[in-house]
Design a protein around this motif. Structure first.
Motif, short mmCIF file in Angstrom:
data_model
loop_
_atom_site.label_atom_id
_atom_site.label_comp_id
_atom_site.label_asym_id
_atom_site.label_seq_id
_atom_site.Cartn_x
_atom_site.Cartn_y
_atom_site.Cartn_z
N UNK A 116 128.00 56.41 15.10
CA UNK A 116 127.12 55.70 16.55
C UNK A 116 126.74 57.51 17.21
N UNK A 117 125.53 57.58 17.97
CA UNK A 117 125.15 58.99 18.15
C UNK A 117 126.65 58.62 19.68
N UNK A 118 126.51 59.52 20.15
CA UNK A 118 127.74 59.95 21.40
C UNK A 118 127.34 58.95 22.87
N UNK A 128 111.04 57.13 19.55
CA UNK A 128 110.80 58.08 20.78
C UNK A 128 112.37 57.62 21.16
N UNK A 129 113.56 58.50 21.28
CA UNK A 129 114.76 58.27 22.19
C UNK A 129 114.86 58.36 23.97
N UNK A 130 115.53 57.20 24.65
CA UNK A 130 115.80 57.88 25.89
C UNK A 130 116.75 57.43 25.97
N UNK A 131 117.96 59.27 25.79
CA UNK A 131 119.64 58.26 25.53
C UNK A 131 120.01 58.02 27.70
N UNK A 132 120.42 57.38 27.89
CA UNK A 132 121.17 57.27 28.53
C UNK A 132 122.76 57.37 29.05
N UNK A 133 122.62 58.50 29.78
CA UNK A 133 124.16 59.82 30.31
C UNK A 133 124.83 58.70 31.41
N UNK A 148 112.92 64.43 19.33
CA UNK A 148 113.30 64.99 17.57
C UNK A 148 113.22 63.94 15.77
N UNK A 149 112.58 64.08 15.36
CA UNK A 149 113.02 63.14 14.47
C UNK A 149 114.26 62.96 14.17
N UNK A 150 115.49 64.11 14.00
CA UNK A 150 116.74 63.48 13.52
C UNK A 150 116.52 62.60 14.22
N UNK A 151 116.80 62.64 15.74
CA UNK A 151 117.80 62.21 16.62
C UNK A 151 117.36 60.91 16.83
N UNK A 157 119.16 54.00 12.43
CA UNK A 157 120.27 53.44 11.80
C UNK A 157 121.21 53.52 11.94
N UNK A 158 121.96 53.68 13.19
CA UNK A 158 123.06 53.01 13.89
C UNK A 158 123.18 51.94 14.49
N UNK A 159 121.08 51.71 14.73
CA UNK A 159 120.98 50.16 15.70
C UNK A 159 121.28 49.36 13.60
N UNK A 160 120.44 49.39 13.38
CA UNK A 160 119.79 48.71 11.69
C UNK A 160 121.71 47.82 11.91
#
Length: 175
Positions: A116-118, A128-133, A148-151, A157-160
């Motif tokens: 999972x992402x942090x 397109x990722x919008x991070x919520x800090x 960023x393609x890797x993000x 992948x994590x969501x699925x």
């Protein structure tokens, strides 16, 4: 919020296929003394039949987005037994569903082997990722956007993986 980060409404308005949101916190900062959470703690519950009393701009935005053919999915990873705040979210989630969101719940113990992402995030059109800090007390911090393609791949992948294990809202039983 940085002025260089588009608003959420601007970002989702450009979305053409999918918008997914992963929530991983058991509580987010709210006013415990007044407002919707305090009302809920005092026993208030939305009445499905009285849509005018609970419909809000967020639901307009989700309904408009879904009506354009964008699939909007939200997954929540939750500790069990759930926090009081998670119970509050659960009780109001039918409003998101009525507006066109698909919502699922995953007990945290079933997510242990998922990378999972942090941070919580929205992923638009799988690119397109919008991070919520958030601060430690749950208050919202700055927003960050990346293409960023890797993000984007990590988030997709994590969501699925979460989505495939999670329980649809209408089948999830609060513990």
């Amino acid at each position: 919020m940085s002025s260089s980060v588009p608003t959420f409404a601007e970002m989702i308005s450009k979305c053409t296929r999918s918008a997914v949101h992963l929530e991983m916190r058991d509580a987010y900062a709210v006013d415990y003394e007044k407002g919707p959470f305090a009302d809920w703690k005092r026993g208030f519950r939305h009445d499905l039949a009285d849509q005018a009393s609970w419909w809000r701009p967020w639901l307009d935005l989700m309904q408009e987005t879904a009506s354009r053919g964008v699939v909007v999915r939200r997954a929540r990873i939750v500790s069990e037994p759930v926090s009081q705040y998670t119970q509050f979210l659960y009780d109001g989630t039918f409003t998101n569903v009525v507006a066109g969101e698909q919502v699922r719940w995953l007990p945290r113990r079933r997510a242990s082997d998922i990378a999972l992402p942090g941070n919580d995030f929205w992923l638009f059109d799988e690119r397109v990722v919008r991070w919520n800090h958030f601060a430690g007390d749950g208050t919202a911090g700055d927003k960050e956007v990346t293409e960023e393609p890797a993000a984007a791949k990590l988030c997709a992948d994590a969501f699925e993986a979460v989505w495939s294990r999670a329980v649809p809202h209408d089948q999830y039983e609060i513990r």
